[in-house]
Write a protein that holds these residues in place. Structure first.
Motif, PDB file in Angstrom:
ATOM      1  N   PRO A 228       0.746  -1.150   0.026  1.00  0.00           N
ATOM      2  CA  PRO A 228      -0.176  -0.176   0.001  1.00  0.00           C
ATOM      3  C   PRO A 228       0.741   1.099  -0.036  1.00  0.00           C
ATOM      4  CG  PRO A 228       0.155  -0.909   2.304  1.00  0.00           C
ATOM      5  CD  PRO A 228       1.146  -1.560   1.774  1.00  0.00           C
ATOM      6  N   ALA A 229      -0.019   2.324  -0.541  1.00  0.00           N
ATOM      7  CA  ALA A 229       1.463   3.207  -0.875  1.00  0.00           C
ATOM      8  C   ALA A 229       1.596   4.144   0.919  1.00  0.00           C
ATOM      9  CB  ALA A 229      -0.022   4.995  -1.131  1.00  0.00           C
ATOM     10  N   GLU A 230       0.604   3.461   2.095  1.00  0.00           N
ATOM     11  CA  GLU A 230       0.784   4.384   3.392  1.00  0.00           C
ATOM     12  C   GLU A 230       2.493   3.704   3.536  1.00  0.00           C
ATOM     13  OE1 GLU A 230      -2.604   1.180   3.682  1.00  0.00           O
ATOM     14  OE2 GLU A 230      -1.529   3.392   2.295  1.00  0.00           O
ATOM     15  N   TRP A 231       3.353   2.807   2.815  1.00  0.00           N
ATOM     16  CA  TRP A 231       4.383   1.948   3.265  1.00  0.00           C
ATOM     17  C   TRP A 231       5.219   2.904   2.968  1.00  0.00           C
ATOM     18  CZ3 TRP A 231       4.734  -4.254   3.472  1.00  0.00           C
ATOM     19  CH2 TRP A 231       3.792  -4.033   4.521  1.00  0.00           C
ATOM     20  N   PHE A 232       5.095   4.173   2.356  1.00  0.00           N
ATOM     21  CA  PHE A 232       5.546   5.237   1.802  1.00  0.00           C
ATOM     22  C   PHE A 232       5.914   6.475   2.316  1.00  0.00           C
ATOM     23  CE2 PHE A 232       5.326   1.496  -1.913  1.00  0.00           C
ATOM     24  CZ  PHE A 232       6.656   1.441  -1.584  1.00  0.00           C
ATOM     25  N   SER A 233       7.116   6.846   2.706  1.00  0.00           N
ATOM     26  CA  SER A 233       7.248   8.293   2.351  1.00  0.00           C
ATOM     27  C   SER A 233       8.406   8.988   1.298  1.00  0.00           C
ATOM     28  CB  SER A 233       8.351   8.040   4.028  1.00  0.00           C
ATOM     29  OG  SER A 233       8.480   9.777   3.715  1.00  0.00           O
ATOM     30  N   GLY A 234       7.742   9.356   0.823  1.00  0.00           N
ATOM     31  CA  GLY A 234       8.493   9.811  -0.701  1.00  0.00           C
ATOM     32  C   GLY A 234       8.898   8.919  -1.342  1.00  0.00           C
ATOM     33  N   LEU A 235       9.382   8.389  -1.869  1.00  0.00           N
ATOM     34  CA  LEU A 235       9.911   7.189  -2.803  1.00  0.00           C
ATOM     35  C   LEU A 235      10.607   5.900  -2.023  1.00  0.00           C
ATOM     36  CD1 LEU A 235      10.815   8.778  -5.804  1.00  0.00           C
ATOM     37  CD2 LEU A 235       8.987   7.672  -5.291  1.00  0.00           C
TER      38      LEU A 235
END
Length: 319
Positions: A228-235
């Motif tokens: 999921p996208a929420e696992w990322f900070s920036g890239l």
């Protein structure tokens, strides 16, 4: 009968299909007028992205004829597409989906297509595939379609997220939005579009004061799990999968529908070598915690030196 198989086809660029990207847009039955407007807007955005990226384009489901069965048209489009080569085939599903607890379906005009059926249609392909399913209840498609040399994105993390989704519109917009170029290299990668669209979806629900009912997933390792996208900070991922599963992101960040001028000038062999070295760096960083520091930095230096030599030979590619 032949009329059912007539496709709306436009071509951008003159290179052979095996060496240039191709986009297939499959638009499902809209149901209500507001969804029809939304779906057509997504088609417009994807069409512009394909044009800018020099990709061939096939669009299914937007014609105003008496066609009431788009299922054979989608199957025919896939059968007609080149199955080999280095350039990616982008398959985009726009519309609604359903899930009955066992099988997920993409709702076309006429009979639907199931995730199992689509997996069979895609099984002959060896070229890179980017499959973006923007529909509701789309997560089971990720599990069915995930494989080596594929990137699969779904608008939901579960077949039970069945409300109409917003992800598709924001994803199509991100492909053309310089703000979505998070690393500033002059092009929007599949990963960047995924992250930008996911953030826009969350913001739209928050602004409406509504509970978020869709959570997009990305899989580029072929394990069918998705990230999921929420696992990322920036890239950069700030969370890791359980059971030592591989982290999705690196291949998705190497794929662009609209490459920068520098990327377009790069010879295919050089691009492939660069991508492989970048994946080696990514894999090594994932193993850092389990390695002696001296060994880690020795291996990292060796890879970075190879990348430096590659960049020196191709000064336009400095990302």
């Amino acid at each position: 009968m032949l009329g059912l198989l007539v496709l709306s086809i436009s071509h951008a660029g003159s290179t052979p299909a095996t060496s240039s990207p191709a986009v297939i847009l499959a638009v499902g039955a809209p149901g209500e007028a507001e969804y029809a407007t939304n779906f057509l807007r997504q088609v417009e955005l994807w069409s512009e992205a394909a044009r800018r990226g020099g990709a061939s384009l096939v669009t299914i489901g937007t014609d105003s004829t008496e066609t009431t069965n788009d299922r054979p048209r989608l199957q025919q489009a896939l059968e007609s597409a080149s199955r080999d080569g280095d350039a990616a085939l982008w398959l985009v599903l726009i519309g609604h989906g359903t899930f009955d607890g066992k099988e997920a379906r993409f709702n076309l005009r006429g009979p639907d297509v199931t995730a199992t059926e689509l997996a069979a249609w895609l099984s002959p392909f060896h070229r890179p595939l980017a499959i973006i399913d923007t529909t509701s209840a789309s997560a089971p498609f990720l599990q069915k379609l995930s494989a080596t040399n594929r990137i699969v994105i779904t608008a939901t993390r579960s077949g039970y997220e069945q409300n109409a989704t917003r992800f598709g519109k924001y994803f199509a917009e991100a492909l053309l939005d310089p703000v979505a170029d998070l690393d500033g290299d002059g092009q929007v990668s599949l990963l960047e579009a995924f992250l930008s669209a996911s953030q826009a979806v969350a913001e739209s629900y928050r602004n409406d004061g509504r509970l978020l009912t869709e959570h997009a997933l990305l899989d580029d390792t072929g394990d069918g799990l998705g990230t999921p996208a929420e696992w990322f900070s920036g890239l950069r991922a700030t969370k890791r999968p359980k059971d030592k599963a591989a982290l999705d992101s690196v291949r998705a960040h190497q794929l662009h529908l609209i490459p920068s001028a520098a990327e377009q000038q790069l010879p295919e062999e050089t691009r492939a070598r660069r991508d492989e070295l970048e994946r080696q760096v990514f894999t090594l960083r994932e193993q850092k915690a389990a390695m002696p520091a001296a060994e880690y930095y020795s291996q990292l230096e060796a890879i970075l030196l190879k990348l430096a030599r590659l960049y020196a030979e191709n000064p336009g590619d400095q990302r």
